[in-house]
Design an enzyme around this catalytic site. Structure first.
Site, PDB file in Angstrom:
ATOM      1  N   ASP A  96       0.868  -1.159   0.000  1.00  0.00           N
ATOM      2  CA  ASP A  96       0.000   0.000   0.000  1.00  0.00           C
ATOM      3  C   ASP A  96       0.915   1.222   0.000  1.00  0.00           C
ATOM      4  O   ASP A  96       2.021   1.183   0.540  1.00  0.00           O
ATOM      5  CB  ASP A  96      -0.896  -0.025   1.247  1.00  0.00           C
ATOM      6  N   ASP A 290      -7.742  -7.259   2.093  1.00  0.00           N
ATOM      7  CA  ASP A 290      -6.725  -7.239   3.153  1.00  0.00           C
ATOM      8  C   ASP A 290      -7.346  -6.595   4.376  1.00  0.00           C
ATOM      9  O   ASP A 290      -8.270  -5.779   4.254  1.00  0.00           O
ATOM     10  CB  ASP A 290      -5.499  -6.427   2.751  1.00  0.00           C
ATOM     11  N   CYS A 328     -11.183 -27.276  12.617  1.00  0.00           N
ATOM     12  CA  CYS A 328     -10.279 -26.315  11.974  1.00  0.00           C
ATOM     13  C   CYS A 328      -8.904 -26.960  11.861  1.00  0.00           C
ATOM     14  O   CYS A 328      -8.416 -27.585  12.803  1.00  0.00           O
ATOM     15  CB  CYS A 328     -10.201 -25.032  12.807  1.00  0.00           C
ATOM     16  N   CYS A 330      -6.031 -25.450  11.417  1.00  0.00           N
ATOM     17  CA  CYS A 330      -4.893 -24.561  11.680  1.00  0.00           C
ATOM     18  C   CYS A 330      -4.016 -25.157  12.784  1.00  0.00           C
ATOM     19  O   CYS A 330      -4.440 -26.026  13.540  1.00  0.00           O
ATOM     20  CB  CYS A 330      -5.354 -23.148  12.037  1.00  0.00           C
ATOM     21  N   CYS A 333      -5.599 -24.849  16.374  1.00  0.00           N
ATOM     22  CA  CYS A 333      -6.715 -25.757  16.693  1.00  0.00           C
ATOM     23  C   CYS A 333      -6.279 -27.215  16.674  1.00  0.00           C
ATOM     24  O   CYS A 333      -6.855 -28.052  17.375  1.00  0.00           O
ATOM     25  CB  CYS A 333      -7.872 -25.522  15.735  1.00  0.00           C
ATOM     26  N   HIS A 359      -4.755 -18.541  14.143  1.00  0.00           N
ATOM     27  CA  HIS A 359      -6.067 -19.113  13.842  1.00  0.00           C
ATOM     28  C   HIS A 359      -6.900 -18.147  12.997  1.00  0.00           C
ATOM     29  O   HIS A 359      -7.534 -18.557  12.019  1.00  0.00           O
ATOM     30  CB  HIS A 359      -6.822 -19.452  15.130  1.00  0.00           C
TER      31      HIS A 359
END
Lengths: 393, 393
Positions: A96, A290, A328, A330, A333, A359
């Site tokens: 950005d 984003d 989940c 991830c 988790c 997560h």
């Protein structure tokens, strides 16, 4: 068409209304869209290693030219081999321009047609941000996609103010493009700090314009048309939203842009969002997002789940052996339960912040992956309606 | 001999003077010694996930009974399945009794023959720490090795004070052992908080006594003999050192203990140390170490290297493309350079703290691994002399 465009391409399939699956090719690889871009403001997704971001489904990162210009400096990053070499993220990246930070963080700001002068929020030093200067900075930093400098105003500004800022942003886009192309032809300025062999040729990059216009449909339309009149772009961003306006206004603006923007390029909705915002955006033809929310909220213990947000600090989690989200995949988790995570927060242990941020990033990436799967399967309308009903229910 | 000793064993080989390689078997696996135990005060090695600690060569972790008793509570950890289930560390674990924390952190401390009463450093609540109570706490928490409660005094205390504290620590050891064995026979107290099915039988654990006596050789000898007269132990700790005394005093006390303690059990030097301290300890027959230094110093940007400590925040690292330590196989050195790490610290990004802490833990584990290899190869004397010369040079 700037020569660097040949390094960027976009193809789409599996349309469902305005939603579609896309493949955005960049010099550092392909991004399957719709995609959420984790935010690496200072060149790091707060608290997470690049391996973790990758394992959590991150495809493309966003860094911030304002922050990196101030520290460690765009020339320094260039001398260290550019943003990819510096951060060890080998995938696609976007910077950005930092316009938002100049307008929100910097002090003693003066905006003229020429650009913005401001004092650094770090040390009070004076800086000038013109479209040309921003291009030199982003060319030095070396992300794949770089954003134009635009003028930001309050989210709910009146028509006249929104119009003036939108028109100035178009003029600044012209100046960005001229300087972007000039650097592409003539090379970057030599570095003065003798940091070793210098590469004057910038890496292949592309410049994204930003549709502005506040919550005024007519201005959004004029902005989009102004951008498209100026030539061809490898992608187009939509800015100035999710800054306090009502959700119906946000959605209306997305629909206006959807009707105006060509479907052959990716559309990037800046600064959005939360789980439901992502799905609402995909429905309205957005391909890239984003937002700092997953890491910022993660540091506070706020967890994204399919049933809405959950606060892991709550005492009801003291004895809760469940992961944050059942099923989940991830790394948080897969390994840790709520009781332990709550203990980490209660004990001010930074592993807690890390794990919840991880997560949350994985969760947003997972929504985008599931949206792509639903589109491929022709089930996006049902999937997205069910998802939103459960999340909001 | 308490029945739980059958779950613990120790064999050694490759002696070089007092140094040796050992294999300490516990109910949660074997520890190759000499070994450094990363400190997980609150059940987490500060900033690091359990996977990272394992990948960094961690074999056995140390947690703190004082901290875990106060938060989340020993009964809570027991209800959640014990320390291993709670933290997801499946390897061997040890709890320090928390005596050191009671004597350093707690407020309004009163020490009598019965035990210590104190106010929590967290909320000012009153607590009583007796040998019996500490055994109940450590039995509830459920680490493999649990430490006796001992009385701590200033590192350089006079003979009379050191003697009194050492003798009291022996009397407290007796009380610890009686309560430890009673709980082994009769089971733990039922939990009052209805957290589900309760397991009254404690897991197999072993109690380590602690040699005290300050920097007085005669007292250290008396302490060691007092401990050994009291029966058989699966391991013996040496406490009250590395608390401000001169290095020659530390080394002299280790040599006194080395001569007194049986070589058939592991010797654990508490709260030590820095890289050179580990090697000096191994030379004097120490098998196990723990210290918060690698994570605490890592948070400050202080890096262990073979050439001494390095401060990663230094501006000379701004353009330094080298890893913290060339050839280091830790996840930090494998991926990131000093320029980026310095940037993370300058930007207050917690990934910097994480990565340096990870490197430091891996570095101490690596020293221990290299010491074991040198012992196996019959090269320990040369290796350790060379290592210390380089580190201090």
């Amino acid at each position: 068409m700037p020569s660097t465009h040949t390094e960027f391409s976009f193809r789409t399939a599996h349309d469902c209304g305005s939603a579609r699956v896309g493949w955005f090719t960049t010099p550092h690889g392909e991004v399957e869209t719709p995609a959420f871009m984790p935010v690496a403001t200072h060149g790091v997704v707060r608290g997470l290693s690049m391996e973790e971001v990758r394992a959590a489904g991150g495809q493309m990162l966003l860094a911030n030219a304002y922050h990196l210009y101030l520290r460690p400096g765009d020339m320094m990053i260039r001398a260290l081999g550019g943003l990819h070499a510096f951060t060890r993220w080998n995938g696609p990246m976007l910077t950005d321009s930092g316009g938002f930070q100049v307008f929100s963080l910097a002090k003693l700001r003066t905006v003229t047609e020429e650009g913005v002068t401001f004092r650094s929020h770090l040390d009070g030093s004076m800086h000038e941000y013109t479209p040309e200067h921003v291009m030199r900075i982003e060319r030095n930093i070396g992300a794949d996609v770089i954003m134009q400098l635009d003028e930001l105003i309050a989210g709910q500004a009146e028509f006249a103010d929104s119009c003036a800022a939108m028109e100035r942003s178009l003029r600044w886009l012209d100046r960005c493009r001229v300087e972007f192309d000039r650097i592409g032809r003539e090379g970057r300025a030599p570095t003065a700090d003798h940091l070793g062999a210098d590469d004057l040729a910038p890496p292949p990059q592309t410049l994204f314009p930003i549709v502005q216009g506040g919550i005024h449909a007519e201005l959004r339309r004029a902005s989009a048309r102004g951008i498209l009149e100026r030539g061809d772009w490898a992608g187009v961003a939509i800015g100035g939203l999710s800054v306090g306006e009502a959700k119906p206004d946000l959605h209306a603006m997305l629909e206006v842009c959807d009707a105006e923007l060509p479907r052959r390029v990716p559309r990037y909705l800046m600064g959005v969002g939360f789980p439901d915002d992502l799905i609402e955006g995909v429905r309205r033809g957005i391909d890239l997002f984003d937002c700092v929310a997953p890491t910022r909220m993660g540091r506070d213990g706020t967890v994204f789940t399919p049933d809405g947000k959950v606060q892991v600090r709550k005492s009801s989690h003291r004895t809760d052996r469940r992961p944050l989200v059942e099923g989940c995949d991830c790394a948080c988790c897969a390994q840790y339960d709520r009781a332990y995570l709550r203990h980490l927060f209660a004990s001010d242990e930074m592993l807690g912040l890390r794990l919840v941020a991880l997560h949350n990033v994985a969760f947003l990436n997972g929504i985008m992956r599931d949206a792509r799967r639903a589109l491929v399967a022709g089930e996006f309308a049902t999937w997205s309606a069910d998802w939103l009903a459960r999340y909001r229910g």
